[in-house]
Structures are given as structure tokens and as C-alpha cells.
Design a protein around this motif. Structure first.
Motif, mmCIF file in Angstrom:
data_model
loop_
_atom_site.group_PDB
_atom_site.id
_atom_site.type_symbol
_atom_site.label_atom_id
_atom_site.label_comp_id
_atom_site.label_asym_id
_atom_site.label_seq_id
_atom_site.Cartn_x
_atom_site.Cartn_y
_atom_site.Cartn_z
ATOM 1 N N CYS A 57 38.735 32.844 44.703
ATOM 2 C CA CYS A 57 37.948 32.426 43.539
ATOM 3 C C CYS A 57 38.793 32.553 42.274
ATOM 4 C CB CYS A 57 36.696 33.316 43.430
ATOM 5 S SG CYS A 57 35.718 33.073 41.940
ATOM 6 N N HIS A 58 38.937 31.461 41.552
ATOM 7 C CA HIS A 58 39.743 31.471 40.329
ATOM 8 C C HIS A 58 39.114 32.342 39.248
ATOM 9 C CE1 HIS A 58 41.981 27.487 41.419
ATOM 10 N NE2 HIS A 58 42.132 28.442 42.303
ATOM 11 N N ARG A 59 37.794 32.433 39.236
ATOM 12 C CA ARG A 59 37.109 33.304 38.273
ATOM 13 C C ARG A 59 37.461 34.773 38.554
ATOM 14 N NH1 ARG A 59 32.384 32.627 35.085
ATOM 15 N NH2 ARG A 59 31.279 34.578 34.687
ATOM 16 N N LYS A 60 37.396 35.165 39.821
ATOM 17 C CA LYS A 60 37.747 36.527 40.220
ATOM 18 C C LYS A 60 39.202 36.821 39.841
ATOM 19 C CE LYS A 60 37.560 39.509 44.308
ATOM 20 N NZ LYS A 60 37.082 39.598 45.696
ATOM 21 N N LEU A 61 40.091 35.877 40.087
ATOM 22 C CA LEU A 61 41.494 36.002 39.716
ATOM 23 C C LEU A 61 41.632 36.242 38.216
ATOM 24 C CD1 LEU A 61 44.596 35.663 40.050
ATOM 25 C CD2 LEU A 61 44.210 33.186 39.889
ATOM 26 N N TRP A 62 40.976 35.428 37.414
ATOM 27 C CA TRP A 62 41.077 35.530 35.954
ATOM 28 C C TRP A 62 40.535 36.876 35.473
ATOM 29 C CZ3 TRP A 62 38.186 36.344 31.620
ATOM 30 C CH2 TRP A 62 38.735 35.948 30.401
ATOM 31 N N LEU A 63 39.364 37.274 35.983
ATOM 32 C CA LEU A 63 38.766 38.549 35.577
ATOM 33 C C LEU A 63 39.695 39.718 35.921
ATOM 34 C CD1 LEU A 63 35.096 37.822 36.690
ATOM 35 C CD2 LEU A 63 35.886 38.112 34.319
ATOM 36 N N PHE A 64 40.215 39.735 37.138
ATOM 37 C CA PHE A 64 41.116 40.790 37.576
ATOM 38 C C PHE A 64 42.365 40.841 36.699
ATOM 39 C CE2 PHE A 64 44.858 41.882 40.189
ATOM 40 C CZ PHE A 64 44.562 43.197 40.503
ATOM 41 N N ALA A 65 42.970 39.680 36.482
ATOM 42 C CA ALA A 65 44.211 39.611 35.702
ATOM 43 C C ALA A 65 43.995 39.988 34.240
ATOM 44 C CB ALA A 65 44.803 38.199 35.796
ATOM 45 N N ASN A 66 42.773 39.837 33.763
ATOM 46 C CA ASN A 66 42.471 40.162 32.377
ATOM 47 C C ASN A 66 41.813 41.538 32.233
ATOM 48 O OD1 ASN A 66 43.129 37.775 30.415
ATOM 49 N ND2 ASN A 66 42.509 36.875 32.352
ATOM 50 N N GLY A 67 42.015 42.388 33.217
ATOM 51 C CA GLY A 67 41.632 43.788 33.112
ATOM 52 C C GLY A 67 40.191 44.122 33.429
ATOM 53 N N ILE A 68 39.447 43.188 33.989
ATOM 54 C CA ILE A 68 38.065 43.465 34.384
ATOM 55 C C ILE A 68 38.078 43.717 35.888
ATOM 56 C CG2 ILE A 68 35.701 42.585 34.468
ATOM 57 C CD1 ILE A 68 36.491 40.860 31.990
ATOM 58 N N ASN A 69 38.038 44.988 36.248
ATOM 59 C CA ASN A 69 38.143 45.396 37.648
ATOM 60 C C ASN A 69 36.814 45.958 38.119
ATOM 61 O OD1 ASN A 69 40.978 44.814 37.873
ATOM 62 N ND2 ASN A 69 41.335 46.631 36.627
ATOM 63 N N MET A 70 36.279 45.388 39.168
ATOM 64 C CA MET A 70 34.977 45.802 39.682
ATOM 65 C C MET A 70 35.071 46.413 41.080
ATOM 66 S SD MET A 70 33.135 44.956 37.103
ATOM 67 C CE MET A 70 31.495 45.202 37.720
ATOM 68 N N GLU A 71 36.261 46.497 41.634
ATOM 69 C CA GLU A 71 36.418 46.988 42.997
ATOM 70 C C GLU A 71 35.861 48.397 43.158
ATOM 71 O OE1 GLU A 71 38.716 45.326 41.353
ATOM 72 O OE2 GLU A 71 39.255 43.640 42.632
ATOM 73 N N HIS A 72 35.954 49.211 42.114
ATOM 74 C CA HIS A 72 35.489 50.601 42.192
ATOM 75 C C HIS A 72 33.970 50.699 42.347
ATOM 76 C CE1 HIS A 72 35.071 49.548 37.954
ATOM 77 N NE2 HIS A 72 34.180 50.507 37.859
ATOM 78 N N THR A 73 33.245 49.617 42.125
ATOM 79 C CA THR A 73 31.784 49.631 42.245
ATOM 80 C C THR A 73 31.296 49.071 43.578
ATOM 81 O OG1 THR A 73 31.482 47.425 41.285
ATOM 82 C CG2 THR A 73 31.581 49.295 39.745
ATOM 83 N N SER A 74 32.203 48.625 44.423
ATOM 84 C CA SER A 74 31.829 47.913 45.645
ATOM 85 C C SER A 74 31.865 48.806 46.877
ATOM 86 C CB SER A 74 32.762 46.722 45.848
ATOM 87 O OG SER A 74 32.572 46.136 47.101
ATOM 88 N N ASP A 75 30.743 48.859 47.589
ATOM 89 C CA ASP A 75 30.701 49.590 48.865
ATOM 90 C C ASP A 75 31.602 48.932 49.903
ATOM 91 O OD1 ASP A 75 28.903 51.421 47.821
ATOM 92 O OD2 ASP A 75 27.145 50.407 48.639
ATOM 93 N N LEU A 76 31.697 47.598 49.875
ATOM 94 C CA LEU A 76 32.553 46.888 50.840
ATOM 95 C C LEU A 76 34.021 47.228 50.612
ATOM 96 C CD1 LEU A 76 30.793 43.404 50.862
ATOM 97 C CD2 LEU A 76 30.757 45.129 52.665
ATOM 98 N N VAL A 77 34.428 47.337 49.355
ATOM 99 C CA VAL A 77 35.813 47.714 49.047
ATOM 100 C C VAL A 77 36.070 49.148 49.505
ATOM 101 C CG1 VAL A 77 37.488 48.113 47.192
ATOM 102 C CG2 VAL A 77 36.059 46.063 47.158
ATOM 103 N N ALA A 78 35.094 50.039 49.262
ATOM 104 C CA ALA A 78 35.226 51.428 49.701
ATOM 105 C C ALA A 78 35.354 51.515 51.221
ATOM 106 C CB ALA A 78 34.035 52.245 49.209
ATOM 107 N N GLU A 79 34.568 50.713 51.928
ATOM 108 C CA GLU A 79 34.649 50.678 53.387
ATOM 109 C C GLU A 79 36.028 50.204 53.843
ATOM 110 O OE1 GLU A 79 32.547 48.403 57.175
ATOM 111 O OE2 GLU A 79 31.591 48.294 55.211
#
Length: 173
Positions: free
Chosen positions: A14-36
Motif C-alpha cells: 500500500c502506497h499510503r502505508k509506505l508514505w505514512l511509515f516513511a514520514n514517521g507515522i509508525n503504527m506497528e507498536h499498536t498491532s496485535d498481528l505485528v506483535a504475534e
């Protein structure tokens, strides 16, 4: 900005996810799937860190590299976004090659599925990576966030709450 394997992965997803990540908006710490996924990564092969090397080169961090056999090992939770996983790992191989490590290969491992996928970098892949990298740099340097993808795959994304927090957005099917 250093382009990482995560940028290549998100570019495919997803290009939106790419842009958000690259611009310092990181949401991985809130995701149960990422934690798993992190738990699987840390607990599946507990002695791997004794056997393989972690390397960081040109902004790319490879957790498990078998230097003797020149093999990158990448662990993923599921095969959803498999193409994104492949390009992430091929980018690792590209960076290794660019830094004088020719002939490296990779193994994508899906331990919960008991599946593996062997990967090599082809000449066509080199050319595609150069073009993808150009597009990634273009996307992340634009001042405006790309539009919502509004796909079924959004429901399992760590950015879901961020993207769908406004009023009036339709939820993906």
C-alpha cells in the motif's frame, strides 16, 4: 533517506502505508498481528542467532545471514503479502550485491505453515528494483499522503485505525 526492506515491502502492499511509515507515522507498536509476528520471529529458531550473523548495511537490517553460504534467512508469519515479502528479501540481495557480496541467495521461511521459499536475484530483478526504488523515493517525497486503498487487506493492517478514524469513510468489504 535510506530505503529499507520495509519500504520495499510496504510499496508492494500500500502506497499510503509506505508514505505514512516513511514520514514517521509508525503504527506497528499498536498491532496485535505485528506483535504475534515478532513472537514467531523470536521464538521459532531460538539458537539461530548463535549460528548466523545480524548485519546492517546501507540502511538494511538482515537479522539472519549465513555468511559462509551467503544465504539470507527471513521469517514471516503468513503468506499474505507473499510478493511483498519476496521483494523485501530481493532488495536485501540487491544491497548485498551492490556492496560486493555476489551470489547471495535467500530463504523466506513461514514456520507456522511449515513452508519455505528459495529466492535468487536475477538481472531483471535488478532492473525492477532500481525502478521500484525510484518510485518509492517519489512516493515518500510527495507532500500529500496517498489516498486510501480501501481494500479487504486493510482490515489486518496496523494502520487500519489511523486510516479509518475519520467520519464518512466506508470500511473495506
Amino acid at each position: 533517506m535510506q530505503i529499507t526492506g520495509t519500504h520495499f515491502n510496504y510499496y508492494q502492499v500500500c502506497h499510503r502505508k509506505l508514505w505514512l511509515f516513511a514520514n514517521g507515522i509508525n503504527m506497528e507498536h499498536t498491532s496485535d498481528l505485528v506483535a504475534e509476528g515478532k513472537l514467531i520471529h523470536e521464538n521459532t529458531y531460538p539458537f539461530r542467532s548463535d549460528k548466523y550473523t545480524e548485519i546492517e548495511i546501507d540502511g538494511v537490517k538482515i537479522d539472519f545471514y549465513d555468511a559462509r553460504n551467503k544465504v539470507v534467512h527471513e521469517i514471516k508469519k503468513s503468506r499474505s503479502h507473499e510478493e511483498a515479502h519476496e521483494w523485501q528479501v530481493k532488495y536485501y540481495l540487491f544491497v548485498l550485491k551492490r556492496n560486493g557480496i555476489d551470489g547471495a541467495t535467500a530463504v523466506l521461511e513461514y514456520p507456522t505453515l511449515r513452508k519455505t521459499l528459495n529466492l535468487e536475484l536475477s538481472k531483471d530483478d535488478d532492473e525492477k528494483i532500481v525502478e521500484m526504488r525510484r518510485q518509492i523515493e517519489e512516493i515518500i517525497s510527495t507532500p500529500n499522503c496517498p489516498p486510501l486503498l480501501n481494500s479487504r487487506k486493510c482490515r489486518n493492517c496496523s494502520y487500519f485505525d489511523f486510516c479509518y478514524s475519520g467520519e464518512g469513510e466506508e470500511l473495506p468489504l
